[in-house]
Design a protein around this motif. Sequence first.
Motif, short mmCIF file in Angstrom:
data_model
loop_
_atom_site.label_atom_id
_atom_site.label_comp_id
_atom_site.label_asym_id
_atom_site.label_seq_id
_atom_site.Cartn_x
_atom_site.Cartn_y
_atom_site.Cartn_z
N THR A 20 2.50 2.78 -10.42
CA THR A 20 1.12 2.63 -10.86
C THR A 20 0.93 3.65 -11.96
N THR A 30 -0.93 8.81 -8.34
CA THR A 30 -0.31 9.13 -7.05
C THR A 30 -1.30 9.22 -5.90
N SER A 34 -4.54 1.28 -4.47
CA SER A 34 -4.33 0.39 -5.61
C SER A 34 -4.59 -1.06 -5.18
N LEU A 103 -1.61 4.62 -2.26
CA LEU A 103 -0.70 5.49 -3.01
C LEU A 103 -0.61 6.88 -2.39
#
Length: 111
Positions: A20, A30, A34, A103
């Motif tokens: 991502t 991070t 998502s 994430l």
Amino acid sequence: MEQLFDAILEVAGKNPDGFTVDLTTLKKVTKGISVAYLETQDSFGEEGLKRVLKHALVHEKKVGGWLNEENGQFYFDSIRIFTNMDEAIRFGRENKQLAIFDLTHLRLVKL
């Protein structure tokens, strides 16, 4: 646009398990959850990436990608990042997603 296209292809090549990226910095995202937009679902290959970049640049400016091992295609998505799981799940369902990705904890959340 061409430089961005090449940069994302390079990131994809180095991260076949998925990534991502924030298009404004080209740094990995991070943290957060998502969730892909319906409009860029099933986007793969060069044409798919171009469509995803166009969408992402006028929305959240975030792109995700992953290798589908079943067909060998690398898929790209224009994505939105959430900090609230309930909101992420709601957006995911509204956008007909089968799963979203946390994430922060590196885990797939099936919807």
